[in-house]
Write an enzyme that holds these catalytic residues in place. Structure first.
Site: not given
Length: 452
Positions: A139-140
């Site tokens: 998700h980064a």
């Protein structure tokens, strides 16, 4: 080294064995007529031959010398596709049940931080001849909208198209003109200035929301069986519904499609909690992500805001629940959409910030939950899409769960269907698949409530 945004760095800093913070998708494909037994193997081989890899898929976390925290991205110039792109087969009898069991295990595993943060698994062995592709990415690196964009770019709208592209293949340039990139110090200065300016504007926004807009705020939610510490194991469930059914309810009630989706989820959660003798008297609150991305933004990174929605699970009548949900989303989104993007993100962080406290051991038990469940509706594709001539017949998003948020519901559209992907803590959310049955019952109740 490329500097990370504060949001991207937070996703890496908050990750642990019990809290893998990647997002994924399970795609189902129907092979073309006449495809032989080697079709899936040949598709996997075609993926491995896509050696031109976009910069986003070469990124891995990096830190300053002597620092444990990841603050930037380094580039891997020798990506091992044989590691990242894998082929698996289901055990007999090859039902969707076995596929979801495998997906649950894959979704629970952490990504290797010494490599670019993504994996793709080509899965064969379904007894009906279909095959699946499960992909995950940290998700980064992406949010839900950019993940769907990558998927669309890799699939063709033409079933006869033999020009194979993978999700990691570079996208065609949208413009021949290139803008010079700002230097590292300039980007750092801009980032610090924008972060420094958020605090006073956030306080003003909070006051405005409280006094003028009556925004739904965190810590007004009841504690439920879903708001507990989670373990590292996951359970995934998935199902599709006809898009026309949901649109018909939307048109009859005069609300948005997402309002109907939230009402479906509200009815299902009410029934599921009631089955477990865990339905609170106060209404559940959902966190609903809202994309702040525009057409000029590059793919990658996180540009997502959020609003909190009253799910009205204390009400018996599904029509009354839908009315409350519609009013809650209308009022809360009005606040967000009237703000510049930086301030919208600041307000979203104010609302979601309490959820980050749950990463501190022990706080889940003593602090009230900021919301009960995440329900995310990510725009999908409107026309059929194909991979090597195989039609995609389902695309089920698989998101993340955290301490205090043991269930996540994410959905997207695929041509004429709405595809729901549910992810729950295997220990804390028993019989997750029963929520799917409650979603169908809830939709039928909404259909009757609006006179269909």
């Amino acid at each position: 080294m490329e500097l990370m945004s504060p949001v991207d760095a937070l996703f890496l800093a908050a990750e642990s064995r019990e809290h893998p913070l990647h997002v994924g998708a399970l795609q189902l494909f129907e092979p073309p007529a006449g495809a032989g037994r080697a079709f899936v193997r040949e598709t996997h081989r075609a993926m491995l031959e896509c050696q031109d890899i976009a910069p986003l898929f070469r990124k891995r976390p990096s830190s300053l010398h002597g620092s444990l925290a990841s603050i930037g991205w380094s580039t891997d110039n020798d990506v091992d596709l044989g590691y990242h792109v894998r082929r698996s087969a289901l055990p007999a009898p090859g039902r969707v049940r076995e596929l979801l069991e495998l997906t649950s295990r894959l979704h629970a595993n952490l990504l290797d931080r010494h490599r670019p943060l993504w994996e793709t698994h080509v899965i064969e062995g379904l007894k009906d001849g279909r095959f699946a592709i499960y992909s995950k990415m940290h998700h980064a690196l992406i949010d839900g909208v950019s993940g769907l964009t990558l998927m669309r770019q890799s699939l063709s709208a033409d079933h006869d198209d033999t020009d194979f592209r993978a999700a990691w293949s570079p996208a065609p340039s949208r413009s021949p003109r290139s803008q010079p990139r700002p230097g590292r110090l300039h980007r750092l200065g801009g980032m610090l200035a924008s972060v420094g300016g958020l605090a006073p504007s956030t306080l003003r926004l909070a006051r405005s929301a409280l006094l003028e807009q009556q925004l739904t705020l965190p810590f007004g939610t009841p504690r439920t069986m879903l708001n507990v510490a989670v373990g590292g194991a996951r359970r995934c469930a998935a199902q599709s519904w006809e898009l026309d059914r949901v649109k018909t309810v939307k048109d009859a009630a005069g609300v948005s499609l997402n309002d109907v989706v939230l009402a479906m989820c509200a009815g299902a959660l009410r029934a599921y909690l009631d089955d477990n003798d865990a339905l609170p008297d106060a209404p559940l609150v959902a966190m609903v992500p809202v994309s702040l991305r525009n057409e000029h933004d590059s793919v990658g990174g996180n540009m997502v805001g959020a609003v909190l929605c009253n799910l009205a699970t204390h009400l018996d009548d599904p029509a009354d629940r839908l009315d409350v949900i519609h009013a809650s989303m209308r009022d809360n989104k009005k606040v967000l959409t009237q703000l510049p993007r930086a301030q919208a993100m600041a307000l979203s962080l104010l609302l979601l910030g309490p959820a980050a406290l749950n990463t501190v051991p022990g706080l889940t038990k003593v602090t009230p939950p900021p919301f009960n469940v995440c329900v995310s509706n990510v725009p999908g594709v409107r026309e059929p899409r194909y991979c090597n001539g195989a039609r995609m017949v389902g695309n089920y998003p698989m998101s993340l769960v955290l301490d205090g948020q043991a269930l996540n519901i994410t959905l997207t559209s695929t041509a004429d269907s709405l595809d729901f992907g549910l992810v729950g803590c295997r220990r804390s959310v028993p019989h997750l698949q029963r929520v799917l049955g409650h979603l169908e019952t809830s939709l039928k109740e909404l259909e009757r409530a609006v006179g269909l």
